[in-house]
Design an enzyme around this catalytic site. Structure first.
Site, mmCIF file in Angstrom:
data_model
loop_
_atom_site.group_PDB
_atom_site.id
_atom_site.type_symbol
_atom_site.label_atom_id
_atom_site.label_comp_id
_atom_site.label_asym_id
_atom_site.label_seq_id
_atom_site.Cartn_x
_atom_site.Cartn_y
_atom_site.Cartn_z
ATOM 1 N N LYS A 1 46.208 23.352 48.725
ATOM 2 C CA LYS A 1 47.102 24.492 48.831
ATOM 3 C C LYS A 1 46.389 25.683 49.488
ATOM 4 C CE LYS A 1 50.105 27.037 45.880
ATOM 5 N NZ LYS A 1 50.633 27.380 44.581
ATOM 6 N N LYS B 1 38.102 29.765 35.474
ATOM 7 C CA LYS B 1 37.517 31.083 35.713
ATOM 8 C C LYS B 1 36.205 31.245 34.977
ATOM 9 C CE LYS B 1 41.310 34.043 37.135
ATOM 10 N NZ LYS B 1 42.041 35.294 36.905
ATOM 11 N N LYS C 1 44.422 32.318 48.353
ATOM 12 C CA LYS C 1 43.968 33.617 48.850
ATOM 13 C C LYS C 1 42.472 33.795 48.663
ATOM 14 C CE LYS C 1 45.450 36.026 44.700
ATOM 15 N NZ LYS C 1 46.548 36.656 44.038
#
Ligand code: TRP
Length: 332
Positions: free
Chosen positions: A197, A115, A200
């Protein structure tokens, strides 16, 4: 008054746009847990502000996330659903636990590294101490089971370390939690790159099917899904695209892999992909209808929030005052 069952805690960020991977691997299966566990599900708005938020969007998404929890089958009578910032004990315990967490431990968190690379203009202290807040969420409720995605496993490990360190100095304070990583549905892959994967936050909207996508969108996305060479609907490591679709179809219909292969034997990919899209859309339809109904009823959602905050505060308050007493704060 205190429930004798083991406790389960999970948190979801009010970031919206959850995918069918989140549905099949997490939120859609939460309802099953309430038979064995006393369950707390928390909308973690305090975690959300570690990255910049538009205030009106954050507020709206907090309602939406709660509505989605309920629409996915969580019974508000059987589970405690609440919003993190409504229970100040989370932030209070986080401060205390931050004094029992090592700088080096937090520096090793892969999510922090990711992040801070993605938000290099805003590497704030909250982003760094985020796992301590998560540890407080879990430890406040004596949770032994914590359902999380595999990306959060490291944070639950850290929670265990913090709990053990604290318990060493102050025995019998915290329950040391275990992560619960869902196996079925946990590996729903991207429709565009089936070796990744489904995420979102994928910038390619066609790679991701969202719980709130309308029927046409769901079917269109599955029609466009990447398949492999050949035309056989067969589960195999050299057919990651088709295997992913078989997994998804199998999750939505309850059929096993062999019977899916039989069902589409001799039929091409196009027919199969349409069937997957339809099965998915059929399953999402009632969830979406309930979600819409709930969102239109803010007073009801606020009632749920209030009741949840009261229940959660009761449990959290007991733990916080125990911790305060142990570490030497004056309890009045
Ligand atoms: N960090 C989790 C995520 O991003 C959300 C979360 C916050 C959580 N507190 C938690 C998950 C406590 C489980 C338990 O997905």
């Amino acid at each position: 008054m205190i429930d004798p069952r083991p406790v389960l805690f999970s948190g979801v960020q009010p970031s919206g746009n959850l995918t069918i991977g989140n549905y099949l691997g997490a939120i859609g299966r939460f309802a099953e847990f309430s038979e064995k566990y006393k369950c707390f599900y928390c909308v973690v708005d305090e975690h959300a502000i570690t990255v910049r938020q538009v205030p009106a969007d954050l507020r709206r998404r907090t309602y939406e996330t709660l509505a989605l929890y309920i629409a996915c089958g969580l019974d508000v009578e059987k589970n405690t659903l609440f919003v993190q910032s409504h229970v100040p004990a989370h932030a209070e315990l986080a401060w205390i636990l931050s004094c029992y967490t090592m700088f080096g431990e937090l520096s090793r968190m892969t999510q922090f590294k990711d992040k801070s690379a993605r938000h290099s203009d805003n590497i704030n202290a909250g982003l760094f101490t985020y796992p301590v807040l998560m540890a407080s969420d879990i430890l406040l409720y004596r949770a032994s089971a914590v359902p999380v995605g595999s990306d959060q496993k490291q944070h639950v490990e850290l929670t265990r370390n913090i709990a053990q360190r604290f318990n060493q100095q102050f025995p019998d304070t915290f329950v040391v939690p275990e992560p619960v990583i869902s196996t079925s549905g946990a590996r729903i892959m991207s429709l565009a790159e089936p070796d990744k994967k489904m995420s979102k936050s994928d910038p390619n909207e066609n790679a991701v099917v969202r719980i709130l996508d309308d029927r046409d969108t769901v079917i269109r996305k599955f029609r466009r899904a990447v398949t492999d060479s050949g035309n056989e609907v067969r589960y195999s490591p050299d057919k990651p695209g088709v295997s992913n679709l078989i997994d998804i179809y199998s999750c939505f219909t309850g059929k096993d892999v062999a019977s899916v292969e039989r069902e589409f034997d001799g039929l091409g990919y196009a027919e199969f992909k349409t069937a997957v899209g339809e099965a998915c859309a059929d399953r999402l339809a009632p969830v979406q209808a309930e979600y819409k109904r709930l969102l239109a009823d803010r007073p009801y959602l606020e009632e749920v929030m209030k009741k949840g905050a009261e229940e959660a505060s009761y449990y959290a308050g007991r733990m916080l005052s125990k911790v305060r007493r142990k570490i030497g704060f004056v309890n009045l």
